[in-house]
Scaffold this active site. Structure first.
Site, PDB file in Angstrom:
ATOM      1  N   LYS A 222       0.777   0.339  -1.000  1.00 52.97           N
ATOM      2  CA  LYS A 222      -0.011   0.703  -1.934  1.00 52.97           C
ATOM      3  C   LYS A 222      -1.412   1.158  -1.237  1.00 52.97           C
ATOM      4  CE  LYS A 222       1.058  -1.811  -5.892  1.00 52.97           C
ATOM      5  NZ  LYS A 222       1.026  -2.574  -7.108  1.00 52.97           N
ATOM      6  N   ARG A 256       7.252  -7.826  -4.755  1.00 56.07           N
ATOM      7  CA  ARG A 256       7.841  -6.416  -5.170  1.00 56.07           C
ATOM      8  C   ARG A 256       7.778  -5.519  -3.978  1.00 56.07           C
ATOM      9  NH1 ARG A 256       6.389  -2.168  -7.994  1.00 56.07           N
ATOM     10  NH2 ARG A 256       7.971  -1.325  -9.525  1.00 56.07           N
TER      11      ARG A 256
HETATM   12  C1  9MG Z   1       5.548  -1.672 -11.675  1.00 55.93           C
HETATM   13  N1  9MG Z   1       4.638  -1.963 -10.771  1.00 55.93           N
HETATM   14  C2  9MG Z   1       4.044  -1.369  -9.769  1.00 55.93           C
HETATM   15  N2  9MG Z   1       3.277  -1.964  -9.055  1.00 55.93           N
HETATM   16  C3  9MG Z   1       3.303  -3.462  -9.498  1.00 55.93           C
HETATM   17  C4  9MG Z   1       2.809  -4.738  -9.261  1.00 55.93           C
HETATM   18  O1  9MG Z   1       1.984  -5.007  -8.216  1.00 55.93           O
HETATM   19  N3  9MG Z   1       3.351  -5.766  -9.994  1.00 55.93           N
HETATM   20  C5  9MG Z   1       4.304  -5.636 -10.803  1.00 55.93           C
HETATM   21  N4  9MG Z   1       4.740  -6.814 -11.600  1.00 55.93           N
HETATM   22  N5  9MG Z   1       4.719  -4.362 -11.256  1.00 55.93           N
HETATM   23  C6  9MG Z   1       4.312  -3.462 -10.603  1.00 55.93           C
END
Ligand code: 9MG
Length: 279
Positions: A222, A256
């Protein structure tokens, strides 16, 4: 801590788990037609599971800053064949990344085990759809919506306000008949937060333990990594791994990520350090 999943399964969260990102949006695959896209998604899914992912998060609508919403039928056409194919061929936890009530219901019907909603069930019908689906739901914080969320987000105290939002969403879920044990929480790194606000949230991540609910985080590739280091998306691995490690130390249960193997490796080293290695 553990998650109760459909079909008499559970996911143990005593040690942090990796959630692999499987985007089925046009920019994620070559445009070689439906079968080629399905093949490619299945190949990626298999790779991520071999590399140590416990969960695959399947999304058919980009939530990147500036992105536009996708029509319902298009989102269904993208995600349902992939969920069905993974469910029939692979043994893993399948998460549907969506904010639309109709996609939640259809995805769970097709075999998804949990819902990941960046709108925290605020869209029309989403609370009722999640309650009826009866699967675990991740509630993520977002200020505004993807198209505009990075236009000067302002908070008095980012952690306090995001925690306050979560209290309200947990209460709304309980009111809609969703069991507390079915909820996971996520601060929503990058969703309506400045660089400084993202790092303040990360520094104060321990505060989320007060909820005594599973904590999911996503910082992989990110801009909180890229803008800090001045790096394009292709060169953010080291920064993303640092974020994953810090989050795991501060109590995150699910991380994630795009880079499953590298993340699983740093979590294994962290685990050996915190809990020892059997001789
Ligand atoms: C779909 N998505 C993109 N970034 C995310 C994040 O940081 N957390 C979650 N739960 N979904 C995300």
């Amino acid at each position: 801590m553990q998650l109760t999943l459909p079909r008499q399964r559970t996911l143990d969260l005593a040690r942090p788990k990796v959630m692999g990102i499987l985007n089925v949006t046009p920019d994620s695959f070559s445009d070689g037609g439906q079968f080629e896209r399905l093949d490619s998604a299945l190949y990626q899914a298999e790779q991520m599971l071999q590399q140590g992912a416990a969960i695959l998060d399947i999304g058919g609508e980009s939530t990147r800053p500036g992105s536009e919403p996708v029509p319902l039928q298009q989102e269904l056409d993208r995600v349902l064949p992939v969920i069905e194919a993974i469910r029939n061929r692979l043994d893993c936890v399948v998460s549907i990344d969506t904010s639309k009530a109709a996609v939640m219901s259809a995805a769970v019907q097709a075999g998804a085990d949990m819902i990941n909603d960046v709108y925290a069930l605020r869209a029309d019908g989403a609370l009722a759809a999640a309650a009826a689906a009866g699967v675990p739901v991740c509630l993520m914080h977002m200020l505004g919506e993807p198209k505009t969320m990075q236009q000067q987000p302002e908070y008095r105290d980012v952690t306090a306000e995001v925690l306050d939002f979560m209290q309200q969403r947990v209460a709304a879920c309980l009111g809609a008949g969703i069991a507390r044990e079915q909820l996971l929480l996520d601060p929503g790194f990058g969703f309506g937060k400045t660089l400084a606000q993202n790092y303040q949230l990360l520094q104060q991540l321990e505060q989320w333990q007060a909820f005594q609910l599973p904590l999911l985080v996503g910082m992989s590739r990110k801009s909180m990594v890229g803008n800090l280091l001045g790096l394009p998306v292709t060169e953010r691995l080291a920064g993303s791994l640092a974020c994953a490690t810090i989050a795991a130390i501060k109590g995150a249960h699910i991380i994630r990520v795009h880079d499953v193997k590298a993340t699983a490796d740093v979590l294994a080293v962290l685990d050996a350090t915190l809990h020892g290695v059997e001789e």
